[in-house]
Write an enzyme that holds these catalytic residues in place. Structure first.
Site, PDB file in Angstrom:
ATOM      1  N   HIS A   1       0.844  -1.195   0.000  1.00 60.25           N
ATOM      2  CA  HIS A   1       0.000   0.000   0.000  1.00 60.25           C
ATOM      3  C   HIS A   1       0.879   1.245   0.000  1.00 60.25           C
ATOM      4  O   HIS A   1       2.108   1.171  -0.085  1.00 60.25           O
ATOM      5  CB  HIS A   1      -0.981  -0.011   1.181  1.00 60.25           C
ATOM      6  CG  HIS A   1      -0.326  -0.098   2.532  1.00 60.25           C
ATOM      7  ND1 HIS A   1       0.549   0.856   3.000  1.00 60.25           N
ATOM      8  CD2 HIS A   1      -0.402  -1.040   3.500  1.00 60.25           C
ATOM      9  CE1 HIS A   1       0.956   0.528   4.202  1.00 60.25           C
ATOM     10  NE2 HIS A   1       0.412  -0.635   4.538  1.00 60.25           N
TER      11      HIS A   1
ATOM     12  N   HIS B   1       3.986   1.474   2.340  1.00 60.17           N
ATOM     13  CA  HIS B   1       5.143   0.718   1.868  1.00 60.17           C
ATOM     14  C   HIS B   1       5.841   1.467   0.739  1.00 60.17           C
ATOM     15  O   HIS B   1       7.063   1.576   0.696  1.00 60.17           O
ATOM     16  CB  HIS B   1       4.704  -0.657   1.323  1.00 60.17           C
ATOM     17  CG  HIS B   1       4.010  -1.535   2.317  1.00 60.17           C
ATOM     18  ND1 HIS B   1       2.785  -2.103   2.074  1.00 60.17           N
ATOM     19  CD2 HIS B   1       4.368  -1.945   3.561  1.00 60.17           C
ATOM     20  CE1 HIS B   1       2.422  -2.845   3.113  1.00 60.17           C
ATOM     21  NE2 HIS B   1       3.361  -2.766   4.030  1.00 60.17           N
TER      22      HIS B   1
ATOM     23  N   CYS C   1      -5.522 -15.203  24.870  1.00 57.36           N
ATOM     24  CA  CYS C   1      -6.846 -15.541  24.360  1.00 57.36           C
ATOM     25  C   CYS C   1      -6.702 -16.769  23.465  1.00 57.36           C
ATOM     26  O   CYS C   1      -5.986 -16.728  22.461  1.00 57.36           O
ATOM     27  CB  CYS C   1      -7.437 -14.373  23.559  1.00 57.36           C
ATOM     28  SG  CYS C   1      -8.978 -14.822  22.719  1.00 57.36           S
TER      29      CYS C   1
ATOM     30  N   CYS D   1      -7.846 -16.110  19.858  1.00 55.39           N
ATOM     31  CA  CYS D   1      -6.897 -15.321  19.065  1.00 55.39           C
ATOM     32  C   CYS D   1      -5.570 -16.048  18.923  1.00 55.39           C
ATOM     33  O   CYS D   1      -4.799 -15.750  18.015  1.00 55.39           O
ATOM     34  CB  CYS D   1      -6.588 -13.986  19.743  1.00 55.39           C
ATOM     35  SG  CYS D   1      -7.968 -12.869  19.895  1.00 55.39           S
TER      36      CYS D   1
ATOM     37  N   CYS E   1     -10.909 -10.299  26.277  1.00 54.78           N
ATOM     38  CA  CYS E   1     -10.325 -10.118  24.955  1.00 54.78           C
ATOM     39  C   CYS E   1     -11.116  -9.074  24.173  1.00 54.78           C
ATOM     40  O   CYS E   1     -12.335  -9.173  24.054  1.00 54.78           O
ATOM     41  CB  CYS E   1     -10.343 -11.448  24.188  1.00 54.78           C
ATOM     42  SG  CYS E   1      -9.956 -11.240  22.430  1.00 54.78           S
TER      43      CYS E   1
ATOM     44  N   HIS F   1     -12.737 -11.017  20.921  1.00 56.06           N
ATOM     45  CA  HIS F   1     -13.728 -12.061  21.107  1.00 56.06           C
ATOM     46  C   HIS F   1     -14.645 -11.818  22.313  1.00 56.06           C
ATOM     47  O   HIS F   1     -15.558 -12.609  22.564  1.00 56.06           O
ATOM     48  CB  HIS F   1     -13.047 -13.419  21.259  1.00 56.06           C
ATOM     49  CG  HIS F   1     -12.281 -13.817  20.027  1.00 56.06           C
ATOM     50  ND1 HIS F   1     -10.962 -13.481  19.834  1.00 56.06           N
ATOM     51  CD2 HIS F   1     -12.665 -14.473  18.912  1.00 56.06           C
ATOM     52  CE1 HIS F   1     -10.558 -13.947  18.658  1.00 56.06           C
ATOM     53  NE2 HIS F   1     -11.568 -14.538  18.071  1.00 56.06           N
TER      54      HIS F   1
ATOM     55  N   LYS G   1      -4.813   8.453   9.564  1.00 63.26           N
ATOM     56  CA  LYS G   1      -3.938   7.321   9.375  1.00 63.26           C
ATOM     57  C   LYS G   1      -4.626   6.301   8.470  1.00 63.26           C
ATOM     58  O   LYS G   1      -5.801   6.014   8.642  1.00 63.26           O
ATOM     59  CB  LYS G   1      -3.601   6.673  10.714  1.00 63.26           C
ATOM     60  CG  LYS G   1      -2.533   5.597  10.573  1.00 63.26           C
ATOM     61  CD  LYS G   1      -2.188   4.954  11.908  1.00 63.26           C
ATOM     62  CE  LYS G   1      -1.192   3.825  11.671  1.00 63.26           C
ATOM     63  NZ  LYS G   1      -0.903   3.065  12.885  1.00 63.26           N
TER      64      LYS G   1
ATOM     65  N   LYS H   1      -7.394  -0.167   7.210  1.00 62.05           N
ATOM     66  CA  LYS H   1      -8.478  -0.888   6.569  1.00 62.05           C
ATOM     67  C   LYS H   1      -9.830  -0.464   7.121  1.00 62.05           C
ATOM     68  O   LYS H   1     -10.807  -0.346   6.396  1.00 62.05           O
ATOM     69  CB  LYS H   1      -8.304  -2.392   6.800  1.00 62.05           C
ATOM     70  CG  LYS H   1      -7.293  -3.038   5.872  1.00 62.05           C
ATOM     71  CD  LYS H   1      -7.216  -4.525   6.142  1.00 62.05           C
ATOM     72  CE  LYS H   1      -6.105  -5.187   5.322  1.00 62.05           C
ATOM     73  NZ  LYS H   1      -5.846  -6.556   5.760  1.00 62.05           N
TER      74      LYS H   1
END
Length: 503
Positions: free
Chosen positions: A19, A22, A127, A130, A145, A148, A296, A299
């Site tokens: 992206h 990088h 977790c 995870c 967590c 979860h 920033k 996603k």
RNA sequence: GGCGGCGUAGCUCAGUAGGUCAGAGCAUCCGGCUCAUAAUCGGAAGGUCAUCGGUUCGAUCCCGAUCGCCGCUACCA
């Protein structure tokens, strides 16, 4: 004697595709490398991919592939992206390569032999869903967590630990003796702050993971992230290969890193090297983040920018120029589409591209299409010398925007010089020849100075100027001294270098 | 909470062991030019250098406070 210049980017984790972030670091490294090649240095520019760890294992499982096969599909996407961005990395390291295994094992063994790696117990909140440890701050209410929403377990695991705590004084002393190794300076202060704040041992191995490099003295464990990832910088020099003298390349001149990984690169890494008896880096150049419209890139906010989409709009050189010129390396920069197009139109289309076009046209109309020689005492010579000095100091400080600003100063001076002399109003003759010779010489110097940022276009201008050889064959400072252009060759106008973008 | 940073023209930012230091680029306006990609050149306008105090002959730059913003706070590349 030719001096070496070794520069690295971080290796990129292959759990996502390339992206903007990088690309930003990689373009800075490429431009810096190209500049040093112009200086005549024997350059090695390294980038690569980080391919081990739990997240890769999970992603591979989800894709129904082996981890290696999964990495083999992602790593080429990085290599291909860099090809498309005209990145001239001399090597591409993957942490799954045998040479990297050899280097990691060598470094680990050295630190182990030095007594700085010891078996201990890692305990933490874990977790199961995870398969990951959390710190208290990360957990909700200290025990739930965040992903979860279920209580975590208290787990203990035998790990080998690197005794970072032993290195505080040595690190402080070393940095005290090597002022300015971290650029910009305020980032160096941040690193010192981290060291003064106290250093805690960190674990370097896991038994709960199999996708990694086994410890040479205890194969039940695989190396945890730090010794695996950071060591890539040594792997590419041949460290760990008895038949190669890795000090031909090491120590590295600059590690280009993001501000978020200062701790690992400026604290962990030098301590690891000290322990192993390896020389420390000569420099670090810390960059900020390239924000997207002030935020920033992430996603979750849906503002992930794919650099390859942008080169369809402004071209490879347009994109490279933008990220280099628009941001002050070290501070955060802000990417915006409007800014990209604005920079492109003003600096590339209106200034550089237009200057090349108008010079070629006047030479065609008033000089018979053949470039005349410049005069030695041209008023532009001083502007050229100023631009060269500014570019040298800018690149030396790993401040591409300053180097380019200085270079563009010569473009501006050349445009002004043409306005004052108005060669298009004069009849062909010595007077016009002199003016156009000066303009061509300025353009020649501009082309060399700008080439690390806009390599493709520079090469094209070079050809149109009718000068033999290639821009990349030029050397600084000898070839950017005023008077290097001798004239006598046909000057070609060609199509616009940077067509204006009208929105 | 602790440590650190930031707040300078509409926008992006420079800047100063404190005394032409109030700057650049872009945008805006006026004028010139027409070789050039409606590009270029010149000029103008535009800021009480966050706020309030203090030190000083004098502070945007030093000190303190206030307001606003942002990083880092330790095993995530």
């Amino acid at each position: 004697m030719v001096s070496g210049f070794y520069v690295t980017t971080p290796i990129y984790y292959v759990n996502a595709e390339p992206h903007l972030g990088h690309a930003y670091t990689t373009i800075v490294g490429d431009a810096l490398s190209r500049w040093h090649r112009l200086l005549g240095d024997d350059v090695m520019y390294l980038t690569g991919t980080d391919e081990h760890g739990l997240k890769i294992r999970q992603a591979a499982d989800a894709a129904g592939q082996t981890p290696q096969a999964f990495c083999d599909t992602i790593a080429p996407k990085f290599a291909d992206a860099w090809t498309r961005l005209n990145i001239t990395n001399d090597d591409f390291i993957r942490t799954t390569e045998p040479r990297h295994y050899a280097a990691v094992k060598e470094l680990l063994q050295r630190c182990y032999d030095a007594g700085d790696i010891e078996l201990d117990t890692y305990s933490g909140k874990y977790c199961v869903a995870c398969e990951e440890y959390f710190t208290d701050e990360e957990l909700l209410d200290g025990s739930v967590c965040p992903i979860h929403k279920r209580p975590v377990d208290h787990f203990e695991e035998e790990n080998y630990f690197f005794r970072l705590s032993r290195f505080q004084d040595r690190l402080l002393k070393w940095y005290d003796e090597h002022p300015g190794v971290i650029k910009p300076e305020f980032r160096g202060n941040e690193a010192l702050g981290l060291i003064r704040g106290g250093l805690r041992d960190f674990s370097v191995s896991r038994t709960s993971l199999d996708w990694g490099i086994p410890l040479p003295w205890d194969e039940r464990h695989v190396a945890y992230v730090w010794f695996d990832a950071l060591t890539n910088y040594l792997s590419a020099t041949g460290f760990g290969d008895p038949s190669v003298d890795y000090t031909n390349r090491w120590p590295v001149d600059y590690h280009l890193i993001g501000k978020d990984i200062i701790r690992h690169h400026c604290v962990y890494w030098p301590a690891m090297l000290m322990s192993a008896g390896v020389d420390l880096p000569k420099g670090w150049a810390v960059g900020g983040w390239l924000l997207v419209d002030g935020e920033k890139m992430a996603k979750s906010t849906g503002n992930v920018v794919n650099p390859l989409d942008l080169i369809d709009v402004v071209g490879v050189d347009g994109f490279r120029y933008y990220v280099l010129a628009e941001t002050s390396y070290g501070s955060d920069g802000d990417f915006s589409f409007e800014g990209l197009v604005g920079r492109y139109n003003s600096d590339l289309a209106n200034n550089l591209g237009n200057l090349a076009a108008r010079v070629a046209t006047v030479v065609g109309k008033k000089c018979g299409g053949v470039g005349p020689a410049p005069r030695s005492d041209s008023p532009l010579a001083e502007a050229a010398a100023t631009a060269v000095a500014g570019a040298i100091s800018g690149w030396d400080a790993v401040a591409p925007s300053r180097a380019l600003d200085a270079t563009w100063g010569l473009i501006k001076a050349t445009n002004a010089y043409l306005e004052i002399n108005e060669p298009w109003k004069s009849e062909p003759g010595a007077e016009v020849d002199t003016v156009m010779g000066d303009a061509l010489e300025a353009l020649r110097i501009i082309t060399i100075l700008a080439s690390p940022a806009v390599p493709q276009t520079s090469e094209l201008i070079w050809q149109r100027l009718g000068i033999s050889g290639s821009v990349t064959d030029q050397r600084i400072p000898s070839d950017v001294e005023w008077g290097g252009y001798t004239g006598g060759a046909p000057v070609e106008k060609g199509t616009p270098l940077f067509p204006r973008i009208v929105s």
